[in-house]
Design a protein around this motif. Sequence first.
Motif, PDB file in Angstrom:
ATOM      1  N   GLU A 138       0.817  -1.218   0.000  1.00 46.00           N
ATOM      2  CA  GLU A 138       0.000   0.000   0.000  1.00 46.00           C
ATOM      3  C   GLU A 138       0.855   1.275   0.000  1.00 46.00           C
ATOM      4  O   GLU A 138       0.341   2.365  -0.216  1.00 46.00           O
ATOM      5  CB  GLU A 138      -0.985   0.003   1.182  1.00 46.00           C
ATOM      6  CG  GLU A 138      -0.376   0.093   2.561  1.00 46.00           C
ATOM      7  CD  GLU A 138       0.067  -1.264   3.119  1.00 46.00           C
ATOM      8  OE1 GLU A 138       0.217  -2.226   2.342  1.00 46.00           O
ATOM      9  OE2 GLU A 138       0.286  -1.337   4.344  1.00 46.00           O
TER      10      GLU A 138
ATOM     11  N   VAL B 121       3.805   1.590  -1.908  1.00 46.83           N
ATOM     12  CA  VAL B 121       4.666   1.682  -3.092  1.00 46.83           C
ATOM     13  C   VAL B 121       4.174   2.820  -3.999  1.00 46.83           C
ATOM     14  O   VAL B 121       3.007   2.840  -4.402  1.00 46.83           O
ATOM     15  CB  VAL B 121       4.656   0.340  -3.876  1.00 46.83           C
ATOM     16  CG1 VAL B 121       5.448   0.465  -5.174  1.00 46.83           C
ATOM     17  CG2 VAL B 121       5.200  -0.781  -3.005  1.00 46.83           C
ATOM     18  N   SER B 122       5.063   3.755  -4.300  1.00 47.08           N
ATOM     19  CA  SER B 122       4.687   4.871  -5.182  1.00 47.08           C
ATOM     20  C   SER B 122       4.697   4.404  -6.633  1.00 47.08           C
ATOM     21  O   SER B 122       5.325   3.385  -6.977  1.00 47.08           O
ATOM     22  CB  SER B 122       5.679   6.030  -5.025  1.00 47.08           C
ATOM     23  OG  SER B 122       6.934   5.640  -5.534  1.00 47.08           O
ATOM     24  N   ALA B 123       4.025   5.178  -7.493  1.00 44.51           N
ATOM     25  CA  ALA B 123       4.031   4.842  -8.925  1.00 44.51           C
ATOM     26  C   ALA B 123       5.458   4.854  -9.460  1.00 44.51           C
ATOM     27  O   ALA B 123       5.852   3.989 -10.252  1.00 44.51           O
ATOM     28  CB  ALA B 123       3.155   5.835  -9.688  1.00 44.51           C
ATOM     29  N   ALA B 124       6.255   5.806  -8.987  1.00 43.02           N
ATOM     30  CA  ALA B 124       7.640   5.903  -9.477  1.00 43.02           C
ATOM     31  C   ALA B 124       8.454   4.688  -9.053  1.00 43.02           C
ATOM     32  O   ALA B 124       9.238   4.129  -9.842  1.00 43.02           O
ATOM     33  CB  ALA B 124       8.285   7.184  -8.957  1.00 43.02           C
TER      34      ALA B 124
ATOM     35  N   TRP C  96       7.302   1.691  -8.313  1.00 45.27           N
ATOM     36  CA  TRP C  96       6.808   0.529  -9.082  1.00 45.27           C
ATOM     37  C   TRP C  96       7.418   0.506 -10.474  1.00 45.27           C
ATOM     38  O   TRP C  96       7.945  -0.502 -10.945  1.00 45.27           O
ATOM     39  CB  TRP C  96       5.270   0.588  -9.168  1.00 45.27           C
ATOM     40  CG  TRP C  96       4.691  -0.475 -10.050  1.00 45.27           C
ATOM     41  CD1 TRP C  96       4.357  -0.354 -11.373  1.00 45.27           C
ATOM     42  CD2 TRP C  96       4.416  -1.837  -9.696  1.00 45.27           C
ATOM     43  NE1 TRP C  96       3.874  -1.547 -11.852  1.00 45.27           N
ATOM     44  CE2 TRP C  96       3.890  -2.475 -10.847  1.00 45.27           C
ATOM     45  CE3 TRP C  96       4.547  -2.569  -8.505  1.00 45.27           C
ATOM     46  CZ2 TRP C  96       3.511  -3.813 -10.852  1.00 45.27           C
ATOM     47  CZ3 TRP C  96       4.168  -3.913  -8.514  1.00 45.27           C
ATOM     48  CH2 TRP C  96       3.662  -4.514  -9.670  1.00 45.27           C
ATOM     49  N   ARG C  97       7.373   1.668 -11.144  1.00 43.41           N
ATOM     50  CA  ARG C  97       7.882   1.719 -12.528  1.00 43.41           C
ATOM     51  C   ARG C  97       9.376   1.446 -12.561  1.00 43.41           C
ATOM     52  O   ARG C  97       9.872   0.788 -13.473  1.00 43.41           O
ATOM     53  CB  ARG C  97       7.583   3.083 -13.144  1.00 43.41           C
ATOM     54  CG  ARG C  97       6.108   3.278 -13.387  1.00 43.41           C
ATOM     55  CD  ARG C  97       5.809   4.218 -14.540  1.00 43.41           C
ATOM     56  NE  ARG C  97       4.377   4.215 -14.825  1.00 43.41           N
ATOM     57  CZ  ARG C  97       3.529   5.165 -14.435  1.00 43.41           C
ATOM     58  NH1 ARG C  97       3.970   6.210 -13.791  1.00 43.41           N
ATOM     59  NH2 ARG C  97       2.248   5.060 -14.713  1.00 43.41           N
ATOM     60  N   LYS C  98      10.100   1.928 -11.527  1.00 50.19           N
ATOM     61  CA  LYS C  98      11.549   1.757 -11.543  1.00 50.19           C
ATOM     62  C   LYS C  98      11.930   0.274 -11.424  1.00 50.19           C
ATOM     63  O   LYS C  98      12.738  -0.229 -12.204  1.00 50.19           O
ATOM     64  CB  LYS C  98      12.184   2.551 -10.401  1.00 50.19           C
ATOM     65  CG  LYS C  98      13.687   2.482 -10.432  1.00 50.19           C
ATOM     66  CD  LYS C  98      14.333   3.388  -9.428  1.00 50.19           C
ATOM     67  CE  LYS C  98      15.841   3.277  -9.540  1.00 50.19           C
ATOM     68  NZ  LYS C  98      16.542   3.851  -8.404  1.00 50.19           N
TER      69      LYS C  98
ATOM     70  N   GLY D 135       6.796  -5.272  -5.886  1.00 52.06           N
ATOM     71  CA  GLY D 135       7.452  -4.912  -7.145  1.00 52.06           C
ATOM     72  C   GLY D 135       8.501  -5.940  -7.536  1.00 52.06           C
ATOM     73  O   GLY D 135       8.618  -6.334  -8.707  1.00 52.06           O
TER      74      GLY D 135
ATOM     75  N   SER E  56       8.129  -8.341 -10.754  1.00 51.32           N
ATOM     76  CA  SER E  56       9.142  -8.220 -11.810  1.00 51.32           C
ATOM     77  C   SER E  56       9.876  -9.543 -12.023  1.00 51.32           C
ATOM     78  O   SER E  56      10.223  -9.892 -13.156  1.00 51.32           O
ATOM     79  CB  SER E  56      10.144  -7.102 -11.473  1.00 51.32           C
ATOM     80  OG  SER E  56      10.868  -7.384 -10.291  1.00 51.32           O
TER      81      SER E  56
END
Length: 276
Positions: free
Chosen positions: A99, A101-104, A106-108, A154, A158
């Motif tokens: 809850e 984890v930022s979008a950034a 996650w994307r990284k 994440g 991944s």
Amino acid sequence: MRFKDQVVVVTGAASGIGESAAQLFAAEGAVVAVNDWRPEAAEAAAAAIRASGGQAFALPGDVSDPDSVQANVQQVMARHGRIDVLVNNAGMIDYQPAEEVSAAAWRKIMAVNADGVFFWAQAVARASMLPRRAGAIVNVASPAGLAAIPNNVGYVASKHAVVGITKSLAVEWGRFGIRVNCLCPGITETPMVQEVAARNPVMWADRRARIPLGRPAAVHEQAEAIAFMASAQAGYVHGLIMNVDGGMMSLFSGYSLTAQTQRHQAQQAPAAAGAA
Ligand SMILES: NC(=O)c1ccc[n+]([C@@H]2O[C@H](COP(=O)([O-])OP(=O)(O)OC[C@H]3O[C@@H](n4cnc5c(N)ncnc54)[C@H](O)[C@@H]3O)[C@@H](O)[C@H]2O)c1
């Protein structure tokens, strides 16, 4: 000398499992491109290989950036004209409750751990392996590519993607002479793991206690598995997801080895201890 005169790229090779794999390929005759997004560390790792008589050069680049990957592949092709083996090892970890984890963030982690594997495999296949109808790719996933670990969504997602990419590429590229396999390393003594252990010693002690062989792996034990899957000796090994984990994934996760060591108690009360 299983890799004599072969051209091998190892991503994330300035540290840990990747560095050990780069050293092993070089010791067995390969020319090794030492990729890492830390240029000085990549140069130091390549220099260490050269100092011990091997052939290696630094290939600084970020696996999550498709332009960087493309440029790296072109550099190797300009220098050696082909790539025989690709080891997609670069990876990162990031412990956070789902809850938070930022979008950034996650994307990284998806970009480094999953996108990077696909970008490198596709670029190497297009430039060298598909035209030559030959090559071996070894992707490095994790037990977290097969089951979940808490506070690590994440990383888990991944690494599951790495397993899926491996299976997809094996299915698509086998007919073109490209073998694609995947290593799931168990707990291995590397800087990544030492950092995690230092941050949470209780969790670390608990995880160590669940390794049937009773110890973490040394980096060279993972490097040996990578080299085997990349070698001609593994000519019919394709689409394999290989656990090298001291037996960790063979242990039913509902049990701990501490309970196993209390076997004499179970023998005295079999009904209570026996139900799974
Ligand atoms: N050590 C373990 O217990 C363990 C367990 C399971 C899976 N793994 C996996 O094994 C691989 C290697 O892990 P390690 O423990 O040797 O880690 P490590 O941190 O020692 O080495 C990883 C290397 O990758 C490089 N790197 C990170 N992001 C990069 C990027 N975007 N581009 C290029 N290079 C990048 C780092 O600079 C570092 O040199 C990772 O994919 C990791 O997820 C490790």
